[in-house]
Design an enzyme around this catalytic site. Structure first.
Site, PDB file in Angstrom:
ATOM      1  N   MET B  26       0.849  -1.195   0.000  1.00  0.00           N
ATOM      2  CA  MET B  26       0.000   0.000   0.000  1.00  0.00           C
ATOM      3  C   MET B  26       0.888   1.251   0.000  1.00  0.00           C
ATOM      4  O   MET B  26       0.409   2.353   0.276  1.00  0.00           O
ATOM      5  CB  MET B  26      -0.955  -0.015   1.193  1.00  0.00           C
ATOM      6  CG  MET B  26      -1.876  -1.246   1.181  1.00  0.00           C
ATOM      7  SD  MET B  26      -3.516  -0.967   1.911  1.00  0.00           S
ATOM      8  CE  MET B  26      -3.067  -0.478   3.573  1.00  0.00           C
ATOM      9  N   GLY B  27       2.163   1.088  -0.328  1.00  0.00           N
ATOM     10  CA  GLY B  27       3.049   2.246  -0.438  1.00  0.00           C
ATOM     11  C   GLY B  27       3.533   2.756   0.911  1.00  0.00           C
ATOM     12  O   GLY B  27       3.415   2.071   1.922  1.00  0.00           O
ATOM     13  N   LEU B  29       6.663   3.192   1.713  1.00  0.00           N
ATOM     14  CA  LEU B  29       7.514   2.019   1.914  1.00  0.00           C
ATOM     15  C   LEU B  29       8.539   2.220   3.025  1.00  0.00           C
ATOM     16  O   LEU B  29       9.052   3.321   3.228  1.00  0.00           O
ATOM     17  CB  LEU B  29       8.237   1.702   0.601  1.00  0.00           C
ATOM     18  CG  LEU B  29       7.319   1.491  -0.606  1.00  0.00           C
ATOM     19  CD1 LEU B  29       8.141   1.297  -1.885  1.00  0.00           C
ATOM     20  CD2 LEU B  29       6.382   0.315  -0.391  1.00  0.00           C
ATOM     21  N   GLU B  31      11.653  -0.277   5.478  1.00  0.00           N
ATOM     22  CA  GLU B  31      12.636  -1.373   5.323  1.00  0.00           C
ATOM     23  C   GLU B  31      11.981  -2.752   5.262  1.00  0.00           C
ATOM     24  O   GLU B  31      12.557  -3.688   4.712  1.00  0.00           O
ATOM     25  CB  GLU B  31      13.674  -1.326   6.447  1.00  0.00           C
ATOM     26  CG  GLU B  31      14.775  -0.297   6.227  1.00  0.00           C
ATOM     27  CD  GLU B  31      15.559  -0.538   4.930  1.00  0.00           C
ATOM     28  OE1 GLU B  31      15.961  -1.691   4.680  1.00  0.00           O
ATOM     29  OE2 GLU B  31      15.737   0.417   4.152  1.00  0.00           O
ATOM     30  N   HIS B  33       9.157  -3.494   3.622  1.00  0.00           N
ATOM     31  CA  HIS B  33       8.857  -3.694   2.191  1.00  0.00           C
ATOM     32  C   HIS B  33      10.134  -3.955   1.403  1.00  0.00           C
ATOM     33  O   HIS B  33      10.182  -4.835   0.534  1.00  0.00           O
ATOM     34  CB  HIS B  33       8.191  -2.449   1.598  1.00  0.00           C
ATOM     35  CG  HIS B  33       6.900  -2.054   2.233  1.00  0.00           C
ATOM     36  ND1 HIS B  33       6.787  -0.971   3.083  1.00  0.00           N
ATOM     37  CD2 HIS B  33       5.658  -2.591   2.153  1.00  0.00           C
ATOM     38  CE1 HIS B  33       5.525  -0.850   3.478  1.00  0.00           C
ATOM     39  NE2 HIS B  33       4.818  -1.821   2.937  1.00  0.00           N
ATOM     40  N   GLY B 143       4.712  -9.729   4.339  1.00  0.00           N
ATOM     41  CA  GLY B 143       5.468  -9.612   5.586  1.00  0.00           C
ATOM     42  C   GLY B 143       4.733 -10.266   6.751  1.00  0.00           C
ATOM     43  O   GLY B 143       3.519 -10.104   6.913  1.00  0.00           O
ATOM     44  N   ASP B 146       1.955  -8.677   9.391  1.00  0.00           N
ATOM     45  CA  ASP B 146       0.515  -8.878   9.276  1.00  0.00           C
ATOM     46  C   ASP B 146       0.255 -10.379   9.203  1.00  0.00           C
ATOM     47  O   ASP B 146      -0.046 -10.935   8.146  1.00  0.00           O
ATOM     48  CB  ASP B 146      -0.016  -8.141   8.050  1.00  0.00           C
ATOM     49  CG  ASP B 146       0.206  -6.634   8.187  1.00  0.00           C
ATOM     50  OD1 ASP B 146      -0.179  -6.081   9.229  1.00  0.00           O
ATOM     51  OD2 ASP B 146       0.788  -6.025   7.268  1.00  0.00           O
ATOM     52  N   SER B 182       3.881   1.298   8.003  1.00  0.00           N
ATOM     53  CA  SER B 182       3.628   2.632   7.443  1.00  0.00           C
ATOM     54  C   SER B 182       2.875   3.489   8.447  1.00  0.00           C
ATOM     55  O   SER B 182       3.032   4.705   8.487  1.00  0.00           O
ATOM     56  CB  SER B 182       2.824   2.517   6.149  1.00  0.00           C
ATOM     57  OG  SER B 182       3.490   1.655   5.253  1.00  0.00           O
TER      58      SER B 182
END
Lengths: 275, 275
Positions: B26-27, B29, B31, B33, B143, B146, B182
């Site tokens: 979802m942007g 970003l 580390e 991601h 990741g 979640d 994020s």
């Protein structure tokens, strides 16, 4: 022809192929299925057919157990048509322990047949998504006889961006106009004869529409009269619907569908006609 | 790096490629991601990243509108990492008029976070199925932060026979142990500092477990104490769950997950640790 009964076998066989046409069926094949297979042969390098009587699209009181099966005869028929792969998975292969996912394509799936058969189109959408992922066809073929199923699958493919082109084949009828269906095997010859009134009712409705009658209630009434005239059929519904959303139309327009479900010997017979 | 913002562009770009690794995000970003992107680079010929703040996984009262966005910075980061294609669709591209399909992976999706956020995992499963169909990756990267989302996606892929290998990357933490997210950007430096108690709570729980404590209530109680000690965090829940079904465990076993959601400045912070 190669016969695969596990997903791994099927994927390995699929990986070595070119343009793939796929015809999903529940077996007990008739000329309607064969016409789809021939169309698939014309348009693709190879053709895969599946025969799977999908339990999740039947409800508890429906005819899953007595649904007609004839795998040997079907297999011979498909061999003759030059089908490349026949996929005949078991229910456990498709629904292993722990399976729990359901796809609901939205309002369309809850109308008309979706209201008569709650969960039916979720079962259809889910198994078709699975078969598409397993087979990864370029094109897949469905019969217009199950008009709402065709619409559900088109909604599924569009909404989930499934990279498969859906081809809808015309309804195939016997010489008296009865739409071919595996479930016709439940009927005696005389019941089948009586059931041809369904087609005559649809033709009469279309004729009335073409002569200017657009009122859905009147069309429904006139079609019902013809279908029930012989005393064998009972009309469950006659609806005029939008061809994509299956919303009921009060005023019929060109492109709409007349849907009929009639009961004959307690068997539900579906038919439809485009206006 | 090629940037595609329509499904057609993306498919055309995809068709010319080899082994494809896909990192959906979802942007905004961090580390976490980037570690997934690097893993994808190692394992594939090409890497595709998507940035799409998916509206269907937010409910009405959630933070869709204020969810942090930084497309230019993200794009530069991904360029630097050698990403081949960045996919940045609009909401209309993913959900055009008439879209109505929903995928529900079953009981797992209704537990824990699924109970706190009704419909959340349906939104996740549906958009991931769409992205997989659009991109057709060989491998996709998520990741472990979640954790339940990872389980939902594994259920989705298994149940629908989606031909994508799912790779789960470890939780990436800052030097004080706060799991990167994020949403950490919503917190001040001192609030972030206080939030590191979540990790200390998890470590303490694991330590107790390793020294023989298997009673979930006791573990929950001890972990909660540590997280809330600084007076900044409020524990929403601490659960010990089965790592695949996310069913609550009364007695913790090796392989189970400790899940924590703590609120800090009204921001929900998720973390977890495997026992």
């Amino acid at each position: 022809m190669k016969i695969c009964s596990t997903i791994t076998d099927l994927r390995n066989a699929r990986a070595s192929l070119k343009r793939v046409g796929f015809v999903p069926t529940m077996g007990f094949l008739h000329e309607g299925h064969i016409s789809l297979v021939r169309e698939a042969k014309r348009q693709n390098d190879v053709v895969i057919v599946s025969i799977f009587v999908n339990p999740t699209q039947f409800s508890a009181h429906e005819d899953l157990d007595k649904y007609p099966r004839a795998l040997e005869r079907d297999s011979a028929l498909l061999q003759e048509e030059g089908v490349d792969i026949l996929f005949t998975p078991s229910a456990d292969e498709i629904y292993p322990d722990g399976f729990s996912t359901r796809i609901d394509v939205g309002p369309l799936a809850h109308r008309i047949e979706g209201a008569s058969r709650p969960g039916h189109f979720d079962g259809v959408a889910t198994v078709v998504a699975k078969l598409f992922n397993i087979i990864q066809p370029d094109r897949a073929y469905f019969g217009q006889k199950d008009a709402q199923q065709c619409a559900v699958i088109q909604q599924l493919v569009r909404d989930l961006n499934i990279p498969v082109k859906i081809i809808i084949g015309d309804i195939i009828r016997n010489q008296n106009g009865l739409a071919l269906s595996s479930r016709n095997s439940y009927l005696s010859t005389s019941q089948q004869q009586a059931a041809t009134a369904i087609y005559r009712g649809l033709l009469h409705g279309k004729e009335l529409f073409l002569s200017g009658m657009q009122n859905s209630s009147t069309l429904q009434h006139e079609i019902t009269k013809i279908i029930e005239a012989n005393g064998v059929n009972t009309v469950e519904y006659v609806y005029i619907v939008h061809p994509f959303s299956f919303e009921l139309k009060e005023t019929a327009e060109e492109g709409d569908l007349i849907l009929v479900v009639a009961q004959n010997n307690n068997i539900r017979l579906l038919d439809n006609m485009k206006l």
